[in-house]
Design a protein around this motif. Sequence first.
Motif, PDB file in Angstrom:
ATOM      1  N   TYR A  93       0.830  -1.210   0.000  1.00 50.90           N
ATOM      2  CA  TYR A  93       0.000   0.000   0.000  1.00 50.90           C
ATOM      3  C   TYR A  93       0.861   1.255   0.000  1.00 50.90           C
ATOM      4  N   GLN A  98      -0.562  -2.110  -4.079  1.00 49.96           N
ATOM      5  CA  GLN A  98      -1.512  -2.962  -3.384  1.00 49.96           C
ATOM      6  C   GLN A  98      -2.331  -3.793  -4.371  1.00 49.96           C
ATOM      7  N   LYS A 117      -7.797   3.317   2.976  1.00 48.50           N
ATOM      8  CA  LYS A 117      -7.176   2.411   2.013  1.00 48.50           C
ATOM      9  C   LYS A 117      -8.191   1.560   1.258  1.00 48.50           C
TER      10      LYS A 117
END
Length: 430
Positions: A93, A98, A117
């Motif tokens: 990330y 990711q 996220k």
Amino acid sequence: MKKRSIATLAMLLALALALAACSGGPSESSNAAASDPNAEEIVLKFWYPGTDEILTGAVKQVIQKFERTHPGIKVELTSIPWADYFQKLTVAYSGGLQPDIHGLGFGQLISTVDQGKYLDLSPYIEADRWEGKDDFFPDILEAGQYEGGQYGLLLPEIRPLAWRKDFFEEAGLDPESPPKTFDDIFAYAEKLKKAENGKTTRAGIDIQTSNGEQSYLSLLLLLGEDFYDAEGHPTFDSPASVGLVEKMVDLYESGAIIASNQQQVNGTPFVNSQAAMAFVSTAGAASLQQSIGADKIGWTLPPAGPEGKQTALMLGTFLTAAQKTKHPEEAWTFIKFWFEKENVLEFATKTGSIPPLRSAKDEFVKLGDGNEVAFEAMNDARGYGASGHWAINVKYLRLALEESFNGIKPPADALKSNAEMAREEIAAAK
């Protein structure tokens, strides 16, 4: 005049069609690639924690079935050991690398959901009028919610008490009569330990001595406590917690517990037939049942604590998507597919997790006695409370437990000093 009107209408219709073709969002079909043979295949990167052969096999079967029914979408699986998983995901990330979809442990999601996220699945659920939403057990659905958004769907694992009937018989105990009270747990553990030449070869109970907050919490919940409060402040230095850890250390020193790591790749002592009892996840015991026979394992609700509490620890794995995925529609389509009744029931049957759909309960219960106990335990089960301070509390609790087991500090001192350090770090983070 009539010709001009027709021409104008034609232009407006063409413009509307063009705009419709360019529009996106949750209402757009996720099967566009499948309906257009010339469309480029969409690839979804998917990370899932755990490398157990049974688990990865079940995950691969879901993917294969999905790809057969969605030929325009390919899912690339990466399986990573739990011990390394969250660190690697965090690094991915941080670098913008990711995966599109990934699993997350219970504590991992509830401690990081506020970081922006993960993809909010709510708009996709509403646009699809997804029937699965109403089929979910409400508490399990809510476990993946934060400030009105749905950031994950949980594949729950309940941790009732499991015991080895054959080991009970060896120790002269009734194989059909597990501990009934909190104190019985410790008394049985002493009776069930097995030693050769002064060295323990089989533990009476599986309580992990490193990264061991889960087995500790399974016992603490029976005392009606948790290791942090609703605001995320540590409470693991309470008198009840200190007394519990002292009892755990006594078992370790007497040889009723063997040193182990909750995250060891080859499994915990109970899973490896090195312990007679454990608060083990249904998923963790699935492979053991297959290797030794389900008739040798008993399942029961946790023994009652002093106030009658039989609260079972509930954890599990969330499926979620990255907020920055380039393919949010397809990511949701895959997650939704996984939680279709037939698919989640098949996955749960193979892995030992519990299907979170009410419509799947009756079919799942028929497959084994342990399944009925697991569903019954869900009536009084708790996971980690949502808190951005979860990781801090776990870090210092682990240190306190390891210092206690290894004799570095008495349990009271280890718990008090580490709780104080946790409070200081939480205060500094504000």
